[in-house]
Design a protein around this motif. Structure first.
Motif, PDB file in Angstrom:
ATOM      1  N   ARG A  32       0.824  -1.226   0.011  1.00 13.52           N
ATOM      2  CA  ARG A  32       0.046   0.080   0.103  1.00 13.52           C
ATOM      3  C   ARG A  32       0.772   1.212  -0.076  1.00 13.52           C
ATOM      4  NH1 ARG A  32      -4.998  -0.262   2.322  1.00 13.52           N
ATOM      5  NH2 ARG A  32      -4.573   1.728   3.437  1.00 13.52           N
ATOM      6  N   THR A  33       0.446   2.139  -0.749  1.00 10.02           N
ATOM      7  CA  THR A  33       0.969   3.466  -1.003  1.00 10.02           C
ATOM      8  C   THR A  33       0.298   4.679  -0.487  1.00 10.02           C
ATOM      9  OG1 THR A  33       2.865   2.569  -2.541  1.00 10.02           O
ATOM     10  CG2 THR A  33       2.701   5.034  -2.216  1.00 10.02           C
ATOM     11  N   GLY A  34       0.304   5.349   0.548  1.00  5.04           N
ATOM     12  CA  GLY A  34      -0.410   6.339   0.722  1.00  5.04           C
ATOM     13  C   GLY A  34      -0.102   7.450  -0.160  1.00  5.04           C
ATOM     14  N   VAL A  35      -1.053   8.314  -0.389  1.00  9.84           N
ATOM     15  CA  VAL A  35      -1.080   9.642  -1.224  1.00  9.84           C
ATOM     16  C   VAL A  35      -1.612  10.785  -0.546  1.00  9.84           C
ATOM     17  CG1 VAL A  35      -1.525  10.372  -3.455  1.00  9.84           C
ATOM     18  CG2 VAL A  35      -1.108   7.920  -3.129  1.00  9.84           C
ATOM     19  N   ALA A  36      -1.055  11.884  -0.669  1.00  5.87           N
ATOM     20  CA  ALA A  36      -1.462  13.091  -0.069  1.00  5.87           C
ATOM     21  C   ALA A  36      -1.344  14.439  -1.263  1.00  5.87           C
ATOM     22  CB  ALA A  36      -1.244  13.625   1.023  1.00  5.87           C
ATOM     23  N   SER A  37      -2.317  15.147  -1.377  1.00  4.87           N
ATOM     24  CA  SER A  37      -1.956  16.536  -2.169  1.00  4.87           C
ATOM     25  C   SER A  37      -1.697  17.613  -1.456  1.00  4.87           C
ATOM     26  CB  SER A  37      -2.927  16.480  -3.390  1.00  4.87           C
ATOM     27  OG  SER A  37      -4.205  16.807  -2.822  1.00  4.87           O
ATOM     28  N   GLY A  38      -0.901  18.627  -1.726  1.00  7.43           N
ATOM     29  CA  GLY A  38      -1.013  19.741  -1.030  1.00  7.43           C
ATOM     30  C   GLY A  38      -0.338  20.822  -1.873  1.00  7.43           C
ATOM     31  N   ASN A  39      -0.247  22.122  -1.086  1.00 11.40           N
ATOM     32  CA  ASN A  39       0.222  23.363  -1.774  1.00 11.40           C
ATOM     33  C   ASN A  39       1.115  24.233  -0.973  1.00 11.40           C
ATOM     34  OD1 ASN A  39      -1.206  25.908  -1.344  1.00 11.40           O
ATOM     35  ND2 ASN A  39      -3.020  24.603  -2.101  1.00 11.40           N
ATOM     36  N   ARG A  40       1.960  25.082  -1.374  1.00 10.10           N
ATOM     37  CA  ARG A  40       3.017  25.675  -0.806  1.00 10.10           C
ATOM     38  C   ARG A  40       2.084  26.711   0.103  1.00 10.10           C
ATOM     39  NH1 ARG A  40       8.425  26.400  -3.526  1.00 10.10           N
ATOM     40  NH2 ARG A  40       9.760  27.384  -1.653  1.00 10.10           N
ATOM     41  N   MET A  41       1.078  27.688  -0.716  1.00  5.82           N
ATOM     42  CA  MET A  41       0.569  28.661  -0.255  1.00  5.82           C
ATOM     43  C   MET A  41      -0.296  28.323   0.917  1.00  5.82           C
ATOM     44  SD  MET A  41      -1.887  31.363  -2.480  1.00  5.82           S
ATOM     45  CE  MET A  41      -3.290  30.388  -2.159  1.00  5.82           C
ATOM     46  N   LEU A  42      -1.102  27.152   1.110  1.00  8.06           N
ATOM     47  CA  LEU A  42      -1.772  27.012   2.439  1.00  8.06           C
ATOM     48  C   LEU A  42      -0.965  26.061   3.463  1.00  8.06           C
ATOM     49  CD1 LEU A  42      -5.108  26.000   0.592  1.00  8.06           C
ATOM     50  CD2 LEU A  42      -4.494  28.146   1.642  1.00  8.06           C
ATOM     51  N   ARG A  43       0.070  25.666   2.894  1.00  9.03           N
ATOM     52  CA  ARG A  43       1.050  24.450   3.609  1.00  9.03           C
ATOM     53  C   ARG A  43       0.201  23.495   4.602  1.00  9.03           C
ATOM     54  NH1 ARG A  43       6.068  26.771   3.672  1.00  9.03           N
ATOM     55  NH2 ARG A  43       6.240  29.195   3.565  1.00  9.03           N
ATOM     56  N   SER A  44      -0.738  22.776   3.646  1.00 10.60           N
ATOM     57  CA  SER A  44      -1.552  21.794   4.019  1.00 10.60           C
ATOM     58  C   SER A  44      -1.719  20.918   3.164  1.00 10.60           C
ATOM     59  CB  SER A  44      -2.939  22.397   4.755  1.00 10.60           C
ATOM     60  OG  SER A  44      -3.612  22.866   3.459  1.00 10.60           O
ATOM     61  N   ALA A  45      -1.965  19.810   3.592  1.00  8.45           N
ATOM     62  CA  ALA A  45      -1.922  18.591   2.716  1.00  8.45           C
ATOM     63  C   ALA A  45      -3.668  17.958   2.998  1.00  8.45           C
ATOM     64  CB  ALA A  45      -0.941  17.492   3.178  1.00  8.45           C
ATOM     65  N   THR A  46      -3.852  17.062   1.850  1.00  7.53           N
ATOM     66  CA  THR A  46      -4.911  16.630   1.958  1.00  7.53           C
ATOM     67  C   THR A  46      -4.995  14.980   1.661  1.00  7.53           C
ATOM     68  OG1 THR A  46      -6.086  18.507   1.209  1.00  7.53           O
ATOM     69  CG2 THR A  46      -7.297  16.367   0.931  1.00  7.53           C
ATOM     70  N   PRO A  47      -5.377  14.092   2.391  1.00  3.98           N
ATOM     71  CA  PRO A  47      -5.388  12.671   1.963  1.00  3.98           C
ATOM     72  C   PRO A  47      -6.096  12.401   0.740  1.00  3.98           C
ATOM     73  CG  PRO A  47      -6.653  12.930   3.718  1.00  3.98           C
ATOM     74  CD  PRO A  47      -6.197  14.241   3.699  1.00  3.98           C
ATOM     75  N   GLN A  48      -5.513  11.241  -0.109  1.00  2.80           N
ATOM     76  CA  GLN A  48      -5.993  10.883  -1.431  1.00  2.80           C
ATOM     77  C   GLN A  48      -6.227   9.505  -0.888  1.00  2.80           C
ATOM     78  OE1 GLN A  48      -7.296  13.241  -3.497  1.00  2.80           O
ATOM     79  NE2 GLN A  48      -6.137  14.862  -2.089  1.00  2.80           N
ATOM     80  N   ARG A  49      -6.965   8.852  -1.967  1.00  4.26           N
ATOM     81  CA  ARG A  49      -7.019   7.452  -2.154  1.00  4.26           C
ATOM     82  C   ARG A  49      -5.739   6.904  -1.943  1.00  4.26           C
ATOM     83  NH1 ARG A  49      -9.394   7.728  -6.476  1.00  4.26           N
ATOM     84  NH2 ARG A  49      -8.131   6.367  -7.683  1.00  4.26           N
ATOM     85  N   THR A  50      -5.439   5.901  -1.213  1.00  4.30           N
ATOM     86  CA  THR A  50      -4.382   4.854  -0.976  1.00  4.30           C
ATOM     87  C   THR A  50      -4.212   4.183  -2.195  1.00  4.30           C
ATOM     88  OG1 THR A  50      -4.031   5.202   1.257  1.00  4.30           O
ATOM     89  CG2 THR A  50      -3.220   3.258   0.321  1.00  4.30           C
ATOM     90  N   ILE A  51      -2.963   3.834  -2.709  1.00 10.81           N
ATOM     91  CA  ILE A  51      -2.786   3.036  -3.882  1.00 10.81           C
ATOM     92  C   ILE A  51      -2.463   1.561  -3.342  1.00 10.81           C
ATOM     93  CG2 ILE A  51      -1.215   2.445  -5.753  1.00 10.81           C
ATOM     94  CD1 ILE A  51      -0.735   5.421  -6.069  1.00 10.81           C
ATOM     95  N   GLN A  52      -3.424   0.715  -3.862  1.00 10.33           N
ATOM     96  CA  GLN A  52      -3.292  -0.714  -3.224  1.00 10.33           C
ATOM     97  C   GLN A  52      -2.802  -1.511  -4.401  1.00 10.33           C
ATOM     98  OE1 GLN A  52      -5.915  -2.279  -0.172  1.00 10.33           O
ATOM     99  NE2 GLN A  52      -6.966  -0.416  -0.370  1.00 10.33           N
ATOM    100  N   ALA A  53      -1.386  -1.309  -4.951  1.00 12.54           N
ATOM    101  CA  ALA A  53      -1.008  -2.144  -5.978  1.00 12.54           C
ATOM    102  C   ALA A  53       0.432  -2.421  -5.988  1.00 12.54           C
ATOM    103  CB  ALA A  53      -1.356  -1.619  -7.178  1.00 12.54           C
ATOM    104  N   GLU A  54       1.316  -3.201  -6.492  1.00  5.95           N
ATOM    105  CA  GLU A  54       2.555  -3.272  -6.404  1.00  5.95           C
ATOM    106  C   GLU A  54       3.088  -3.331  -7.980  1.00  5.95           C
ATOM    107  OE1 GLU A  54       3.852  -6.659  -4.111  1.00  5.95           O
ATOM    108  OE2 GLU A  54       1.575  -7.058  -3.727  1.00  5.95           O
ATOM    109  N   GLY A  55       4.376  -2.913  -8.285  1.00  2.00           N
ATOM    110  CA  GLY A  55       5.420  -3.114  -9.299  1.00  2.00           C
ATOM    111  C   GLY A  55       4.668  -2.160 -10.246  1.00  2.00           C
ATOM    112  N   ASP A  56       4.417  -2.627 -11.585  1.00  2.00           N
ATOM    113  CA  ASP A  56       3.928  -1.771 -12.833  1.00  2.00           C
ATOM    114  C   ASP A  56       2.471  -1.379 -12.380  1.00  2.00           C
ATOM    115  OD1 ASP A  56       6.225  -1.814 -14.008  1.00  2.00           O
ATOM    116  OD2 ASP A  56       5.764  -3.318 -15.426  1.00  2.00           O
ATOM    117  N   ALA A  57       1.352  -1.852 -11.745  1.00  2.00           N
ATOM    118  CA  ALA A  57       0.215  -1.449 -11.403  1.00  2.00           C
ATOM    119  C   ALA A  57       0.258  -0.310 -10.491  1.00  2.00           C
ATOM    120  CB  ALA A  57      -0.267  -2.668 -10.911  1.00  2.00           C
TER     121      ALA A  57
END
Length: 145
Positions: A32-57
């Motif tokens: 599982r690879t956790g993902v978050a998006s964010g920006n410099r101006m707000l200095r905050s992050a928002t969780p995104q859907r976790t990637i549940q895959a390995e390798g090329d997937a």
């Protein structure tokens, strides 16, 4: 193999250009690879859907996220032992960062992510991987001028 490698953050970290405003962060895991998006101006992050895959997937899903969010750069968490020593997952995370750089041509910044998952779980996160990616990204954003 020799002694474990010790990294000092952010000594070897390149400067983050001022025009880099949006970031996608990854908390790499083998399954599982956790993902978050964010920006410099707000200095905050928002969780995104976790990637549940390995390798090329996994990389196919990363590509979808990059297309969706159009980040200026990527941020990855790099785990270490409490004393700063590297371990197997340190090498895996660094390899993931190199692969991201090579596949997508974006700058990849590394964050020492000791305790981020522990902090995410302690905070009651429903998805510890995504919450950990948020912690990693917010830690990174706090270092920016």
């Amino acid at each position: 193999m020799g002694a474990p490698l010790h990294h000092q953050f952010p000594a070897e970290q390149p400067a983050v250009p001022a025009h880099f405003q949006t970031f996608l962060a990854f908390d790499f895991g083998q399954k599982r690879t956790g993902v978050a998006s964010g920006n410099r101006m707000l200095r905050s992050a928002t969780p995104q859907r976790t990637i549940q895959a390995e390798g090329d997937a996994r990389f196919a899903q990363v590509a979808e996220r990059i297309k969706e969010w159009q980040p200026d750069a990527l941020v990855i968490g790099v785990p270490y032992h409490p004393d700063g020593a590297s371990h197997e997952n340190t090498a895996r995370a660094l390899k993931f960062g190199r692969q991201l750089r090579g596949r997508f041509g974006l700058s990849v910044f590394e964050v020492d992510e000791r305790y981020s998952t522990t902090e995410a779980i302690a905070g009651g996160a429903k998805d510890a991987d995504a919450a950990s990616a948020c912690i990693i990204l917010e830690q990174f954003l706090r270092t920016l001028p």
